[in-house]
Motif scaffolding. Structure first.
Motif, PDB file in Angstrom:
ATOM      1  N   LYS A  99      41.175  52.541  10.786  1.00 34.80           N
ATOM      2  CA  LYS A  99      42.431  53.346  11.258  1.00 34.80           C
ATOM      3  C   LYS A  99      43.792  52.328  11.892  1.00 34.80           C
ATOM      4  CE  LYS A  99      44.235  57.849  13.675  1.00 34.80           C
ATOM      5  NZ  LYS A  99      43.984  59.075  14.237  1.00 34.80           N
ATOM      6  N   ASP A 100      43.093  51.012  12.700  1.00 39.32           N
ATOM      7  CA  ASP A 100      43.529  50.431  13.175  1.00 39.32           C
ATOM      8  C   ASP A 100      44.609  49.776  12.798  1.00 39.32           C
ATOM      9  OD1 ASP A 100      43.059  51.795  15.389  1.00 39.32           O
ATOM     10  OD2 ASP A 100      41.667  50.462  16.410  1.00 39.32           O
ATOM     11  N   LEU A 101      44.042  48.971  11.453  1.00 39.18           N
ATOM     12  CA  LEU A 101      43.950  48.003  10.183  1.00 39.18           C
ATOM     13  C   LEU A 101      45.213  48.890   9.648  1.00 39.18           C
ATOM     14  CD1 LEU A 101      40.974  45.888  10.551  1.00 39.18           C
ATOM     15  CD2 LEU A 101      42.745  45.792  10.902  1.00 39.18           C
ATOM     16  N   LEU A 102      45.146  50.007   9.146  1.00 42.47           N
ATOM     17  CA  LEU A 102      46.119  50.160   8.039  1.00 42.47           C
ATOM     18  C   LEU A 102      47.447  50.191   7.854  1.00 42.47           C
ATOM     19  CD1 LEU A 102      44.127  53.282   6.888  1.00 42.47           C
ATOM     20  CD2 LEU A 102      44.815  51.817   5.902  1.00 42.47           C
ATOM     21  N   PRO A 103      48.066  50.225   9.269  1.00 39.88           N
ATOM     22  CA  PRO A 103      49.753  49.801   9.325  1.00 39.88           C
ATOM     23  C   PRO A 103      49.789  48.673   8.999  1.00 39.88           C
ATOM     24  CG  PRO A 103      48.614  51.195  11.643  1.00 39.88           C
ATOM     25  CD  PRO A 103      47.547  50.369  10.663  1.00 39.88           C
ATOM     26  N   TYR A 104      48.649  47.629   9.111  1.00 40.25           N
ATOM     27  CA  TYR A 104      49.492  46.134   8.618  1.00 40.25           C
ATOM     28  C   TYR A 104      48.196  45.035   7.814  1.00 40.25           C
ATOM     29  CZ  TYR A 104      49.260  46.892  13.967  1.00 40.25           C
ATOM     30  OH  TYR A 104      50.203  46.968  14.863  1.00 40.25           O
ATOM     31  N   TYR A 105      47.965  45.993   7.227  1.00 38.93           N
ATOM     32  CA  TYR A 105      46.908  45.547   5.891  1.00 38.93           C
ATOM     33  C   TYR A 105      46.565  46.984   4.859  1.00 38.93           C
ATOM     34  CZ  TYR A 105      44.983  41.529   8.922  1.00 38.93           C
ATOM     35  OH  TYR A 105      45.584  40.234   9.593  1.00 38.93           O
ATOM     36  N   ASP A 106      46.282  46.332   3.240  1.00 37.53           N
ATOM     37  CA  ASP A 106      46.527  47.125   2.324  1.00 37.53           C
ATOM     38  C   ASP A 106      44.413  47.209   2.207  1.00 37.53           C
ATOM     39  OD1 ASP A 106      46.137  49.005  -0.179  1.00 37.53           O
ATOM     40  OD2 ASP A 106      46.558  46.817  -0.886  1.00 37.53           O
ATOM     41  N   VAL A 107      44.145  47.893   3.278  1.00 35.77           N
ATOM     42  CA  VAL A 107      42.460  48.418   3.492  1.00 35.77           C
ATOM     43  C   VAL A 107      41.727  48.311   2.139  1.00 35.77           C
ATOM     44  CG1 VAL A 107      40.829  48.959   5.608  1.00 35.77           C
ATOM     45  CG2 VAL A 107      42.942  48.413   5.949  1.00 35.77           C
ATOM     46  N   TYR A 108      40.447  47.814   2.124  1.00 40.89           N
ATOM     47  CA  TYR A 108      39.503  47.979   1.252  1.00 40.89           C
ATOM     48  C   TYR A 108      38.012  48.704   2.672  1.00 40.89           C
ATOM     49  CZ  TYR A 108      42.590  47.199  -2.470  1.00 40.89           C
ATOM     50  OH  TYR A 108      43.562  47.968  -3.870  1.00 40.89           O
ATOM     51  N   ILE A 109      37.603  49.681   2.102  1.00 41.93           N
ATOM     52  CA  ILE A 109      36.189  49.405   2.063  1.00 41.93           C
ATOM     53  C   ILE A 109      34.720  49.133   1.667  1.00 41.93           C
ATOM     54  CG2 ILE A 109      36.435  51.321   3.231  1.00 41.93           C
ATOM     55  CD1 ILE A 109      35.462  50.859   6.074  1.00 41.93           C
ATOM     56  N   THR A 110      33.785  48.801   1.488  1.00 39.29           N
ATOM     57  CA  THR A 110      32.498  49.363   1.161  1.00 39.29           C
ATOM     58  C   THR A 110      31.682  50.733   0.892  1.00 39.29           C
ATOM     59  OG1 THR A 110      30.961  47.918   2.476  1.00 39.29           O
ATOM     60  CG2 THR A 110      31.955  46.643   0.795  1.00 39.29           C
ATOM     61  N   ASP A 111      31.434  51.143   0.745  1.00 38.22           N
ATOM     62  CA  ASP A 111      30.733  52.477   0.696  1.00 38.22           C
ATOM     63  C   ASP A 111      29.790  52.487   0.445  1.00 38.22           C
ATOM     64  OD1 ASP A 111      30.153  54.572   1.997  1.00 38.22           O
ATOM     65  OD2 ASP A 111      31.467  56.175   0.604  1.00 38.22           O
ATOM     66  N   TRP A 112      28.850  52.203   1.201  1.00 34.61           N
ATOM     67  CA  TRP A 112      27.136  51.723   0.594  1.00 34.61           C
ATOM     68  C   TRP A 112      26.241  53.573   0.299  1.00 34.61           C
ATOM     69  CZ3 TRP A 112      26.507  47.450  -1.384  1.00 34.61           C
ATOM     70  CH2 TRP A 112      27.844  46.348  -0.708  1.00 34.61           C
ATOM     71  N   GLN A 113      25.639  53.420  -0.356  1.00 37.48           N
ATOM     72  CA  GLN A 113      24.844  55.119  -0.860  1.00 37.48           C
ATOM     73  C   GLN A 113      22.985  55.130  -0.048  1.00 37.48           C
ATOM     74  OE1 GLN A 113      25.932  57.510  -2.796  1.00 37.48           O
ATOM     75  NE2 GLN A 113      26.015  57.423  -4.372  1.00 37.48           N
ATOM     76  N   ASN A 114      23.634  56.020   0.258  1.00 41.97           N
ATOM     77  CA  ASN A 114      22.158  56.485   1.058  1.00 41.97           C
ATOM     78  C   ASN A 114      20.328  56.042   0.352  1.00 41.97           C
ATOM     79  OD1 ASN A 114      19.960  57.671   2.457  1.00 41.97           O
ATOM     80  ND2 ASN A 114      20.678  59.050   3.390  1.00 41.97           N
ATOM     81  N   ALA A 115      19.998  55.138   1.054  1.00 44.61           N
ATOM     82  CA  ALA A 115      18.856  54.861  -0.152  1.00 44.61           C
ATOM     83  C   ALA A 115      18.125  55.820  -0.733  1.00 44.61           C
ATOM     84  CB  ALA A 115      17.961  54.195   0.672  1.00 44.61           C
ATOM     85  N   SER A 116      18.471  57.230  -0.059  1.00 46.36           N
ATOM     86  CA  SER A 116      17.185  58.376  -0.575  1.00 46.36           C
ATOM     87  C   SER A 116      18.280  58.700  -1.806  1.00 46.36           C
ATOM     88  CB  SER A 116      16.439  59.100   1.092  1.00 46.36           C
ATOM     89  OG  SER A 116      18.152  59.826   1.374  1.00 46.36           O
ATOM     90  N   ASP A 117      19.475  58.901  -1.444  1.00 46.57           N
ATOM     91  CA  ASP A 117      19.923  59.455  -2.811  1.00 46.57           C
ATOM     92  C   ASP A 117      19.995  58.508  -4.059  1.00 46.57           C
ATOM     93  OD1 ASP A 117      20.712  61.529  -1.179  1.00 46.57           O
ATOM     94  OD2 ASP A 117      22.911  60.896  -0.348  1.00 46.57           O
ATOM     95  N   VAL A 118      19.866  57.345  -4.094  1.00 45.81           N
ATOM     96  CA  VAL A 118      19.627  56.148  -5.496  1.00 45.81           C
ATOM     97  C   VAL A 118      18.375  57.338  -5.820  1.00 45.81           C
ATOM     98  CG1 VAL A 118      20.315  54.509  -6.233  1.00 45.81           C
ATOM     99  CG2 VAL A 118      20.663  54.956  -4.620  1.00 45.81           C
ATOM    100  N   PRO A 119      18.004  57.246  -7.648  1.00 45.51           N
ATOM    101  CA  PRO A 119      16.934  57.279  -7.766  1.00 45.51           C
ATOM    102  C   PRO A 119      16.420  56.004  -8.091  1.00 45.51           C
ATOM    103  CG  PRO A 119      18.271  58.298  -9.402  1.00 45.51           C
ATOM    104  CD  PRO A 119      19.062  57.591  -7.883  1.00 45.51           C
TER     105      PRO A 119
END
Length: 197
Positions: free
Chosen positions: A130-150
């Protein structure tokens, strides 16, 4: 290294543990509420407050956490409010790349935030995004919960982590800034070093 069957049994044991702790969690929540009730005379004593704190700790430790939403729908660029939507430019087995797309024509530098994957959700960095959005084009890694990956999807180790970071950076192209938060600092440094060599 566990094989497929070993992993399957670990997942079964984890689910059994969750089911067994569910009544403990409920009892701890009820105990916490009772000890915090203004109608309970013990809630005004040190013993009552310590008991409530212990119950709250037990309730939190046994709670099953779900992935919360980022909940960021707008930001300001200069003095103008702009809408923010979520896009997924890249989806892999163990994680995805999340883009906070702004409804604006202003060109900003790209920033990849590499979130921890050690038991956290990327939404832990909600305030940072939220704090970086006014200044950058923000991307973030969104890792899977290991228990949700077969387990059939195979392993995910340090080499895979580094490979994912490299793939995410390649996806964003040239002139991308990278910010690693906590645990991913070493894999990000390795990925950047390998890309630079």
């Amino acid at each position: 290294m566990l094989d497929y069957y070993g992993n399957r049994h670990l997942y079964s044991m984890m689910e059994l543990q969750r089911m067994m702790l569910s009544p403990v969690n409920t009892a701890a929540w009820i105990g916490k509420e009772m000890m915090n009730s203004p109608l309970n005379p013990l809630s005004y004593t040190d013993a009552g407050r310590h008991s409530a704190a212990g119950m709250e700790l037990l309730e939190r430790v046994t709670r099953i956490y779900t992935r919360p939403e980022f909940g960021i729908h707008e930001t300001k660029i200069g003095n103008k409010k702009v809408a923010v939507t979520y896009k997924i430019p890249m989806r892999l087995r163990f994680g995805r790349l999340l883009h906070f797309k702004k409804d604006s024509d202003v060109v900003q530098p790209k920033l990849l935030i590499v979130a921890p994957m050690s038991g956290h959700f990327a939404t832990l960095l909600r305030g940072t995004v939220k704090d970086l959005l006014p200044y950058y084009d923000v991307y973030i890694t969104d890792w899977q919960n290991a228990s949700d990956v077969p387990a059939t999807h195979g392993k995910f180790d340090l080499d895979d982590y580094i490979s994912y970071v490299k793939r995410f950076i390649h996806k964003l192209g040239d002139n991308v800034h990278v910010m690693a938060v906590c645990q991913p600092v070493v894999p990000v440094l390795a990925a950047i070093s390998l890309m630079a060599s």
